[in-house]
Motif scaffolding. Sequence first.
Motif, PDB file in Angstrom:
ATOM      1  N   SER A   1       0.816  -1.218   0.000  1.00 52.08           N
ATOM      2  CA  SER A   1       0.000   0.000   0.000  1.00 52.08           C
ATOM      3  C   SER A   1       0.842   1.258   0.000  1.00 52.08           C
ATOM      4  O   SER A   1       0.313   2.366  -0.215  1.00 52.08           O
ATOM      5  N   GLY A   2       2.159   1.113   0.248  1.00 55.01           N
ATOM      6  CA  GLY A   2       3.038   2.274   0.407  1.00 55.01           C
ATOM      7  C   GLY A   2       2.986   3.281  -0.717  1.00 55.01           C
ATOM      8  O   GLY A   2       2.836   4.497  -0.459  1.00 55.01           O
ATOM      9  N   PRO A   3       3.114   2.878  -1.988  1.00 51.28           N
ATOM     10  CA  PRO A   3       3.116   3.860  -3.078  1.00 51.28           C
ATOM     11  C   PRO A   3       1.854   4.722  -3.103  1.00 51.28           C
ATOM     12  O   PRO A   3       1.937   5.946  -3.300  1.00 51.28           O
ATOM     13  N   HIS A   4       0.693   4.108  -2.899  1.00 53.51           N
ATOM     14  CA  HIS A   4      -0.557   4.879  -2.882  1.00 53.51           C
ATOM     15  C   HIS A   4      -0.561   5.866  -1.719  1.00 53.51           C
ATOM     16  O   HIS A   4      -0.921   7.043  -1.888  1.00 53.51           O
TER      17      HIS A   4
ATOM     18  N   ALA B   1       1.745  13.192  -0.395  1.00 59.23           N
ATOM     19  CA  ALA B   1       2.467  14.218  -1.169  1.00 59.23           C
ATOM     20  C   ALA B   1       1.559  15.350  -1.616  1.00 59.23           C
ATOM     21  O   ALA B   1       2.049  16.430  -1.976  1.00 59.23           O
ATOM     22  N   THR B   2       0.248  15.156  -1.590  1.00 61.53           N
ATOM     23  CA  THR B   2      -0.672  16.230  -1.986  1.00 61.53           C
ATOM     24  C   THR B   2      -0.713  17.349  -0.953  1.00 61.53           C
ATOM     25  O   THR B   2      -1.183  18.448  -1.248  1.00 61.53           O
TER      26      THR B   2
ATOM     27  N   LEU C   1      -1.539  13.273   9.304  1.00 58.08           N
ATOM     28  CA  LEU C   1      -1.323  11.877   8.969  1.00 58.08           C
ATOM     29  C   LEU C   1       0.097  11.653   8.456  1.00 58.08           C
ATOM     30  O   LEU C   1       0.738  10.647   8.783  1.00 58.08           O
ATOM     31  N   ALA C   2       0.599  12.601   7.675  1.00 60.71           N
ATOM     32  CA  ALA C   2       1.966  12.487   7.162  1.00 60.71           C
ATOM     33  C   ALA C   2       2.968  12.453   8.306  1.00 60.71           C
ATOM     34  O   ALA C   2       3.924  11.670   8.290  1.00 60.71           O
ATOM     35  N   LYS C   3       2.742  13.283   9.316  1.00 63.44           N
ATOM     36  CA  LYS C   3       3.635  13.292  10.477  1.00 63.44           C
ATOM     37  C   LYS C   3       3.601  11.954  11.195  1.00 63.44           C
ATOM     38  O   LYS C   3       4.646  11.426  11.615  1.00 63.44           O
TER      39      LYS C   3
END
Length: 230
Positions: free
Chosen positions: A178-181, A187-188, A194-196
């Motif tokens: 699932s990592g690439p998705h 990246a958006t 959530l990124a943190k």
Amino acid sequence: MTVWDRPEPPPRPVPLDRERIVAAAVALADEGGLEAVSLRKVAARLNAGPMRLYGYISTKQELFDLMVDEVHAEILPEEQPGDWREALRVLAHRTRQAALRHAWLADLLGGRPTLGPNGLAVTEAKLAALDGLADIDTVMRAVETVSAYCTGAIRREIANLRAERATGLSKREWQRASGPHVMRMLATGRFPALAKAVHDGTDVDAEASFATGLDWVLDAVAARLTRPPA
């Protein structure tokens, strides 16, 4: 009249009693989940006619009630710790361990209280651990809060284990797949919190997560407990 109050019929012609019926049902559920349990299948495992079982158990729900009570015997420790936090902690961890041995238990936790002797003994142990530390309403809310946390955490863990079996992917393998998705979505810039969490958060196993969350809930309970005046 509950299933525990209703007397059992004579055990002939095939030796039969509720203990044997429940043991067979638990074995079926351990092998294939609750969907693998029916009075017909239990009877077949016991080499008895299905109609014989209705003398002991009227409905599938009664059978589930008996199964849950049977597993509750595994939850109650032989000795009750004197410290209330340790008592509730031991019961919580033993409930999780029972659910890991019998994954179907997660589907039957919560809801109406269990009325069998083992279920009542577990409830008694929870209430007794807090007896005298606060008024009864506070004690009941505290027990409900700890139980609600345990039920939710256990159901989440069992759901993850079932997903592993269904997909054939471990947690790590699923994360890699699932990592690439996930990275494209992060990246958006639309999900900074959530990124943190993804980039900076520490990954812990299910047991450590359960223990930490339980300690936090017990801390919250401790803050609400006040010994009543003498």
